[in-house]
Write a protein that holds these residues in place. Structure first.
Motif, PDB file in Angstrom:
ATOM      1  N   VAL A  54       0.858  -1.184   0.000  1.00 26.77           N
ATOM      2  CA  VAL A  54       0.000   0.000   0.000  1.00 26.77           C
ATOM      3  C   VAL A  54       0.893   1.233   0.000  1.00 26.77           C
ATOM      4  CG1 VAL A  54      -1.784   1.300   1.227  1.00 26.77           C
ATOM      5  CG2 VAL A  54      -1.836  -1.205   1.237  1.00 26.77           C
ATOM      6  N   VAL A  55       0.627   2.132  -0.940  1.00 26.63           N
ATOM      7  CA  VAL A  55       1.393   3.371  -1.077  1.00 26.63           C
ATOM      8  C   VAL A  55       0.414   4.533  -1.117  1.00 26.63           C
ATOM      9  CG1 VAL A  55       2.982   4.695  -2.522  1.00 26.63           C
ATOM     10  CG2 VAL A  55       3.240   2.219  -2.338  1.00 26.63           C
ATOM     11  N   GLY A  56       0.668   5.575  -0.339  1.00 22.59           N
ATOM     12  CA  GLY A  56      -0.201   6.743  -0.317  1.00 22.59           C
ATOM     13  C   GLY A  56       0.366   7.891  -1.127  1.00 22.59           C
ATOM     14  N   SER A  57      -0.523   8.741  -1.594  1.00 18.57           N
ATOM     15  CA  SER A  57      -0.137   9.998  -2.232  1.00 18.57           C
ATOM     16  C   SER A  57      -0.973  11.099  -1.599  1.00 18.57           C
ATOM     17  CB  SER A  57      -0.374   9.954  -3.742  1.00 18.57           C
ATOM     18  OG  SER A  57      -0.091  11.222  -4.327  1.00 18.57           O
ATOM     19  N   HIS A  58      -0.315  11.983  -0.854  1.00 12.93           N
ATOM     20  CA  HIS A  58      -1.053  13.083  -0.244  1.00 12.93           C
ATOM     21  C   HIS A  58      -1.117  14.236  -1.239  1.00 12.93           C
ATOM     22  CE1 HIS A  58      -1.914  16.578   2.365  1.00 12.93           C
ATOM     23  NE2 HIS A  58      -2.711  15.704   2.931  1.00 12.93           N
ATOM     24  N   SER A  59      -2.285  14.351  -1.878  1.00 12.12           N
ATOM     25  CA  SER A  59      -2.528  15.394  -2.878  1.00 12.12           C
ATOM     26  C   SER A  59      -3.523  16.372  -2.261  1.00 12.12           C
ATOM     27  CB  SER A  59      -3.092  14.767  -4.155  1.00 12.12           C
ATOM     28  OG  SER A  59      -2.239  13.729  -4.623  1.00 12.12           O
ATOM     29  N   PRO A  60      -3.067  17.534  -1.794  1.00 12.14           N
ATOM     30  CA  PRO A  60      -3.863  18.365  -0.882  1.00 12.14           C
ATOM     31  C   PRO A  60      -5.137  18.930  -1.493  1.00 12.14           C
ATOM     32  CG  PRO A  60      -1.851  19.489  -1.544  1.00 12.14           C
ATOM     33  CD  PRO A  60      -1.733  18.092  -2.024  1.00 12.14           C
ATOM     34  N   ARG A  61      -6.185  18.896  -0.704  1.00 14.92           N
ATOM     35  CA  ARG A  61      -7.483  19.482  -1.051  1.00 14.92           C
ATOM     36  C   ARG A  61      -7.526  20.953  -0.674  1.00 14.92           C
ATOM     37  NH1 ARG A  61     -11.826  21.604  -1.811  1.00 14.92           N
ATOM     38  NH2 ARG A  61     -13.915  20.704  -1.727  1.00 14.92           N
ATOM     39  N   PHE A  62      -6.794  21.330   0.395  1.00 18.07           N
ATOM     40  CA  PHE A  62      -6.827  22.684   0.925  1.00 18.07           C
ATOM     41  C   PHE A  62      -5.426  23.291   0.898  1.00 18.07           C
ATOM     42  CE2 PHE A  62     -10.042  20.151   3.195  1.00 18.07           C
ATOM     43  CZ  PHE A  62     -11.192  20.846   2.831  1.00 18.07           C
ATOM     44  N   SER A  63      -5.381  24.622   0.967  1.00 21.52           N
ATOM     45  CA  SER A  63      -4.074  25.279   0.966  1.00 21.52           C
ATOM     46  C   SER A  63      -3.284  24.948   2.231  1.00 21.52           C
ATOM     47  CB  SER A  63      -4.247  26.796   0.829  1.00 21.52           C
ATOM     48  OG  SER A  63      -5.080  27.312   1.866  1.00 21.52           O
ATOM     49  N   PHE A  64      -3.952  24.809   3.373  1.00 22.78           N
ATOM     50  CA  PHE A  64      -3.196  24.544   4.600  1.00 22.78           C
ATOM     51  C   PHE A  64      -2.657  23.118   4.653  1.00 22.78           C
ATOM     52  CE2 PHE A  64      -7.282  22.913   6.088  1.00 22.78           C
ATOM     53  CZ  PHE A  64      -6.964  21.957   7.031  1.00 22.78           C
ATOM     54  N   THR A  65      -3.329  22.161   3.991  1.00 21.65           N
ATOM     55  CA  THR A  65      -2.809  20.795   3.991  1.00 21.65           C
ATOM     56  C   THR A  65      -1.655  20.623   3.012  1.00 21.65           C
ATOM     57  OG1 THR A  65      -4.517  20.108   2.408  1.00 21.65           O
ATOM     58  CG2 THR A  65      -4.991  19.781   4.742  1.00 21.65           C
ATOM     59  N   VAL A  84       4.095   7.459   2.143  1.00 16.83           N
ATOM     60  CA  VAL A  84       3.201   8.444   1.531  1.00 16.83           C
ATOM     61  C   VAL A  84       4.040   9.467   0.776  1.00 16.83           C
ATOM     62  CG1 VAL A  84       1.528  10.286   1.973  1.00 16.83           C
ATOM     63  CG2 VAL A  84       1.417   8.155   3.281  1.00 16.83           C
ATOM     64  N   ALA A  85       3.696   9.692  -0.482  1.00 20.14           N
ATOM     65  CA  ALA A  85       4.372  10.711  -1.292  1.00 20.14           C
ATOM     66  C   ALA A  85       3.728  12.067  -1.027  1.00 20.14           C
ATOM     67  CB  ALA A  85       4.263  10.361  -2.769  1.00 20.14           C
ATOM     68  N   ASP A  86       4.558  13.092  -0.883  1.00 17.99           N
ATOM     69  CA  ASP A  86       4.064  14.465  -0.751  1.00 17.99           C
ATOM     70  C   ASP A  86       3.829  14.997  -2.165  1.00 17.99           C
ATOM     71  OD1 ASP A  86       3.565  17.116  -0.323  1.00 17.99           O
ATOM     72  OD2 ASP A  86       5.436  17.558   0.727  1.00 17.99           O
ATOM     73  N   ASP A  87       2.576  14.934  -2.599  1.00 20.78           N
ATOM     74  CA  ASP A  87       2.214  15.284  -3.979  1.00 20.78           C
ATOM     75  C   ASP A  87       1.625  16.689  -4.039  1.00 20.78           C
ATOM     76  OD1 ASP A  87       1.889  14.748  -6.746  1.00 20.78           O
ATOM     77  OD2 ASP A  87      -0.201  14.160  -6.429  1.00 20.78           O
ATOM     78  N   SER A  88       2.262  17.637  -3.361  1.00 17.40           N
ATOM     79  CA  SER A  88       1.733  19.000  -3.301  1.00 17.40           C
ATOM     80  C   SER A  88       1.705  19.681  -4.667  1.00 17.40           C
ATOM     81  CB  SER A  88       2.559  19.846  -2.321  1.00 17.40           C
ATOM     82  OG  SER A  88       2.449  19.332  -1.014  1.00 17.40           O
ATOM     83  N   ARG A  89       2.526  19.207  -5.590  1.00 15.80           N
ATOM     84  CA  ARG A  89       2.514  19.770  -6.951  1.00 15.80           C
ATOM     85  C   ARG A  89       1.548  19.027  -7.875  1.00 15.80           C
ATOM     86  NH1 ARG A  89       9.038  20.581  -8.058  1.00 15.80           N
ATOM     87  NH2 ARG A  89       9.443  22.028  -6.322  1.00 15.80           N
ATOM     88  N   TYR A  90       0.847  18.035  -7.354  1.00 14.02           N
ATOM     89  CA  TYR A  90      -0.157  17.269  -8.103  1.00 14.02           C
ATOM     90  C   TYR A  90       0.426  16.533  -9.310  1.00 14.02           C
ATOM     91  CZ  TYR A  90      -3.150  20.187  -5.234  1.00 14.02           C
ATOM     92  OH  TYR A  90      -3.725  20.823  -4.165  1.00 14.02           O
TER      93      TYR A  90
END
Length: 258
Positions: A54-65, A84-90
């Motif tokens: 299991v691999v996660g991708s945190h793709s933020p819904r909000f600016s603060f996340t 979990v990958a930090d996918d802030s750039r989508y």
């Protein structure tokens, strides 16, 4: 790509060498993501030894996340142990063509996309797809009995009433509502099985439902906080008073059976 919460995994080809891979896109303060999380954590615990990754991708819904310093603590709070990958750039979000939170993709060992689903639901079908892939890996594999639904509305074929749409008290998903002076209360009606707030900062939320007793919800870190939970879908009135350094980005409402 920054990885958080566990040792950085290899590439998808390297991961698939050991068995099927379930990729999970989520946001740590978004309602549907959090409602799906108990199933993801249970599948990881149930099937990792049989070959599932299991691999996660945190793709933020909000600016603060999207703030990179908030993600590690959020994963710890939610007890997410898989990488979990930090996918802030989508980048991953766009590559996969995600359409909402959460989004799930199950890859077979040979690199074939076996199953995907956007949003909540289809938990029994997803677990069945995982079991099928593990049988491909080992024909003698005998999966445990499927997970029981976490909530009545998760059961296959359950009739669910649509909840009130998400409310952005600050005007948008990127603009929070912050209490100031005498303007420290939010009041609204909703129809749902529960009410939740996506909150940045720390402090407390004082919640009154339907003229009942006030309840204090402590906000100790950014995330999603339950304001009310009901056994069935129904109409209610919410009065919320914010105290401390809190910023409310969203009020969201959970579906439930009638």
């Amino acid at each position: 790509m920054r990885w958080v919460g566990a040792e950085r995994p290899g590439g998808i080809g390297e991961l698939l060498a050991t068995g099927p891979v379930l990729v999970h896109f989520f946001d740590f303060a978004q309602l549907n993501s959090i409602r799906a999380l108990p199933y993801l954590l249970a599948w990881h615990e149930r099937y990792a030894a049989a070959g599932l990754t299991v691999v996660g991708s945190h793709s933020p819904r909000f600016s603060f996340t999207a703030a990179p310093d908030k993600l590690p603590a959020a994963l710890e709070r939610l007890r997410i142990r898989h990488p979990v990958a930090d996918d802030s750039r989508y980048e991953l979000w766009n590559d996969y063509g995600c359409r909402g939170w959460p989004s799930l993709f199950l890859w077979g060992q040979e690199g074939t996309l076996r199953w995907f689903v956007f949003g909540e639901g289809e938990y029994a079908t997803t677990e069945a797809a995982i079991a099928d892939e593990l049988r491909r890996l080992d024909p003698a594999f005998e999966p445990p009995a499927p997970l029981a639904p976490v909530r009545p509305e998760d059961a296959p074929g359950a009739l669910v009433a649509p909840p009130t749409e998400e409310v952005f008290p600050g005007g948008s998903a990127s603009q929070p509502w912050v209490a100031s002076g005498n303007a420290n209360q939010l009041a609204l009606g909703y129809a749902a099985g529960g009410a939740y707030a996506s909150v940045d900062g720390t402090g407390e939320l004082r919640v009154t439902i339907d003229d009942g007793r006030e309840r204090i919800v402590a906000v100790d870190s950014p995330g999603l906080y339950e304001l009310a939970s009901h056994s069935k879908h129904g109409s209610h009135r919410l009065l919320l008073t914010a105290r401390g350094d809190t910023a409310i980005y969203s009020l969201s409402f959970a579906a439930a059976t009638p």
